[in-house]
Design an enzyme around this catalytic site. Structure first.
Site, short mmCIF file in Angstrom:
data_model
loop_
_atom_site.label_atom_id
_atom_site.label_comp_id
_atom_site.label_asym_id
_atom_site.label_seq_id
_atom_site.Cartn_x
_atom_site.Cartn_y
_atom_site.Cartn_z
N ASP A 1 29.34 -0.99 -14.13
CA ASP A 1 29.81 0.39 -14.18
C ASP A 1 28.70 1.36 -14.59
OD1 ASP A 1 32.26 -0.39 -13.30
OD2 ASP A 1 33.40 0.49 -14.94
N HIS B 1 32.21 -8.05 -16.10
CA HIS B 1 32.67 -6.70 -16.40
C HIS B 1 34.12 -6.66 -16.83
CE1 HIS B 1 33.02 -2.35 -16.20
NE2 HIS B 1 34.12 -2.52 -15.48
N ASP C 1 29.50 -0.07 -20.00
CA ASP C 1 29.56 1.03 -19.04
C ASP C 1 28.63 2.18 -19.40
OD1 ASP C 1 31.74 -0.69 -18.92
OD2 ASP C 1 33.08 0.84 -18.12
N ASN D 1 33.57 -2.91 -11.35
CA ASN D 1 34.46 -2.42 -10.30
C ASN D 1 33.95 -1.14 -9.65
OD1 ASN D 1 35.25 -1.42 -12.99
ND2 ASN D 1 36.80 -0.24 -11.88
N HIS D 2 33.21 -0.31 -10.37
CA HIS D 2 32.72 0.92 -9.76
C HIS D 2 31.55 0.65 -8.81
CE1 HIS D 2 35.14 4.11 -11.68
NE2 HIS D 2 35.35 3.16 -12.58
#
Length: 309
Positions: free
Chosen positions: A103, A243, A65, A138-139
């Site tokens: 991310d 991820h 990330d 997920n982001h």
């Protein structure tokens, strides 16, 4: 974030492959061609959305990330030996393979600049027999859904700046996007100097940023299409990168199938027409690829059906 070693996922037939790096050759004075003795075998990528990668003999580096922090992203890449420390953003990894595990978005103000940097490094790496790959986290999927809960105010500002900057290039996406990392700081400084002008109009400024982000990240938008170049799972040699976490039912469903479905959704396309549904197995739910945290949970916290998975 998880990286799993799985030897049960063979490379698919080579008919879907494309070579990212060619064995170097040198031309002697009499015009004859001789292969460079030290060159590695080519990197071969399979899948419409990169899913299976053969990278013989390569050093593999994974970075997690980055969340919009360009300074720390550069620091991490320098420590990994793939980015120059002179501020010129040059690839120094030779034939290495860099994998960014998603991310990049949210919580910071230089998200697009980091994505631009990674694209630039990929172009440079390919010229040296290396490569840069990304997987979506997920982001990334949240932003394509229009979920901006974790967007920093500077992230909205960067979207406004980038959209205006893109117009200057008459929407030449490739040149504009690759060049953004070298221009973003100047735009940010100009924005700081004009802060007094915006002071009484912060609400208008924020609305402008939200609209710009929506234009860029909506399915079919230019940034969503950029993210669509990357899957949610990537197998490099014997290593599988994603991820969140990969579970048996993801493998049974098909890694390339998931990647293609996510890519089509981000592009605003589907095999059946426009407005495809969000690929649930990859992007939604506690056990989806990008959200799965089961590997880091205490087993006593899990339900029986979760333990069985």
């Amino acid at each position: 974030m998880a990286s799993l070693c799985m030897n049960s996922l063979p490379l698919p037939p080579s008919s879907h492959s494309k070579k990212l790096a060619l064995t170097e050759a040198s031309s002697s004075s009499n015009g004859s061609i001789a292969a460079a003795a030290t060159a590695s075998k080519p990197i071969v990528v399979s899948g419409n959305t990169p899913t299976f990668v053969s990278a013989p003999g390569r050093r593999i580096v994974a970075v997690g990330d980055l969340h919009g922090d360009l300074d720390q992203a550069r620091c991490a890449l320098e420590m990994a030996g793939v980015l120059s420390s002179d501020g010129l953003d040059l690839w120094t990894g030779g034939e290495s393979v860099l994998i960014q595990l998603g991310d990049v978005l949210d919580r910071g103000e230089d998200e697009l600049a980091i994505l631009s940097l990674l694209r630039s490094l990929d172009m440079q790496a390919k010229a040296e027999g290396g490569a840069v790959f990304q997987v979506n986290g997920n982001h990334e999927t949240m932003n394509v859904e229009g979920d901006f809960r974790y967007v920093d105010s500077g992230g909205f500002d960067e979207c406004s700046d980038f959209l205006e900057y893109l117009n200057d290039y008459e929407n030449d996406w490739e040149e504009a996007f690759v060049g953004w990392v070298g221009m973003s700081e100047r735009w940010k400084e100009d924005r700081r100097l004009s802060r007094n002008y915006w002071g009484p109009l912060n609400l208008v400024k924020r609305q402008k940023g939200v609209i710009a982000r929506s234009v860029l990240f909506r399915p079919g938008g230019p940034m969503a299409c950029e993210l669509a170049r990357h899957g949610v799972v990537l197998k490099v040699n014997d290593w599988v990168f994603c991820h969140g976490g990969l579970l048996p039912h993801h493998v049974a469903y098909g890694l390339e199938r998931m990647n293609n479905e996510v890519s089509l959704w981000m592009k605003g396309l589907s095999e059946c027409g426009n407005n495809p549904k969000i690929p649930f197995i990859a992007t939604r739910g506690y056990d989806s690829v990008v959200w799965n945290r089961l590997y880091s949970r205490d087993i006593s916290d899990l339900e029986d059906y979760q333990i069985s998975q």
